[in-house]
Design an enzyme around this catalytic site. Structure first.
Site: not given
Length: 307
Positions: A150, A26, A175, A20
């Site tokens: 995250s 990224g 998520y 990504g």
């Protein structure tokens, strides 16, 4: 050990693959590593966006060694082809697992194999990629696998009894759960690498609260609207650009003092230079990792060649 993102160690001779890598964290990780001298490979789903990212790195970093390779982490055929391409290289010093879905669908969706789409994109594709490409990492002295976690992992829990969210799906649960699973995978991978006597290291990091509106504009990569710039700058006290969010994975790739026992994140939790952060119990737990591992193997249809 202190870390200065503006004075990176020399990375000439190293090959770093970033999934990504055509935008966001990224891309900026790739640009920073290229500036340090690394040979950067951006593994991306969209060929046009991948080439735009490659052009941007070359434009902004004179003499950069950067290229793109195809990878759609939600497509097993693409993952397997990418793994074969990595094996053919014979040397990969670092594999940064960055690709993922940040804005999940409101309604539960599945991939072509029946897996919940967010889990498939954020975790299962990378699990399968690492399992198949591990020989090239084993063949490279001091290779590292860096998993992007995250802050969302602190705000939810992992439902191992319903990993695919067949009951009570929400976009937030999808998520946050996927990010806890990604971190748990990275930590459990490190334990299994150590138990097998491997020389590969698995490191988990998080980028803080990084937004596109506070990120430098890069043609073809990051071009937020004025409205987005305005809205994101209202949160400047606790946010940072994605170029700064990239500091954590870059440190994980380059800092020789960082080990698989560490968890890197911004010094201010949501922003700042990367330091050793507090690991979340839900993702660090060896019990959670041991229970999660066979679930990932089954969902990814991929046994992992480690103990």
């Amino acid at each position: 050990m202190t870390w200065n993102p503006s004075e990176l160690p020399d990375a000439h001779g190293r090959t770093v693959v970033i999934t990504g890598g055509n935008s966001g964290i990224g891309y900026f990780a790739g640009e920073q590593l290229a500036r340090a001298g690394a040979h950067v490979v951006l593994a991306c789903r969209d060929p046009e966006r991948a080439e735009a990212a490659v052009s941007a790195v070359r434009r902004r970093v004179p003499g950069a060694r950067v290229e793109a390779t195809p990878l759609d982490v939600a497509d097993r055929r693409s993952v397997d082809a990418a793994a074969e391409a990595l094996l053919d290289r014979g040397r990969v010093d670092a594999l940064v697992l960055n690709a993922g879905m940040v804005h999940p669908p409101r309604e539960r969706r599945t991939d072509g194999y029946g897996n919940e789409l967010v889990l498939a994109t954020n975790v299962l594709g990378h699990f399968r990629l690492v399992a198949r490409a591990i020989p090239v990492l084993e063949a490279t002295d001091g290779a590292r696998i860096v998993t992007l976690g995250s802050l969302a992992a602190r705000l939810s829990r992992l439902r191992l009894d319903d990993l695919q969210l067949e009951h009570g799906y929400t976009s937030w649960r999808a998520y946050a759960g996927s990010k806890i699973a990604a971190q748990a995978f990275g930590f459990e991978l490190e334990r299994r690498l150590r138990a097998s006597g491997s020389g590969v290291t698995s490191i988990v990091v998080h980028p803080g609260y990084s937004t596109s509106g506070r990120t430098p504009g890069v043609r073809g990569v990051n071009q937020p609207t004025r409205a987005k710039r305005f809205a994101d700058n209202l949160q400047a006290a606790w946010t940072q650009g994605k170029d700064h969010g990239a500091w954590a994975p870059v440190r994980a790739v380059l800092d020789p003092a960082v080990t698989g026992e560490d968890y890197l994140g911004p010094i201010g939790r949501t922003k700042g230079v990367p330091v050793h952060a507090h690991r979340t119990r839900s993702s660090w737990s060896p019990r959670t990792g041991a229970r999660l591992w066979p679930l990932l193997e089954a969902a990814a249809d991929q046994p992992f060649p480690l103990v």
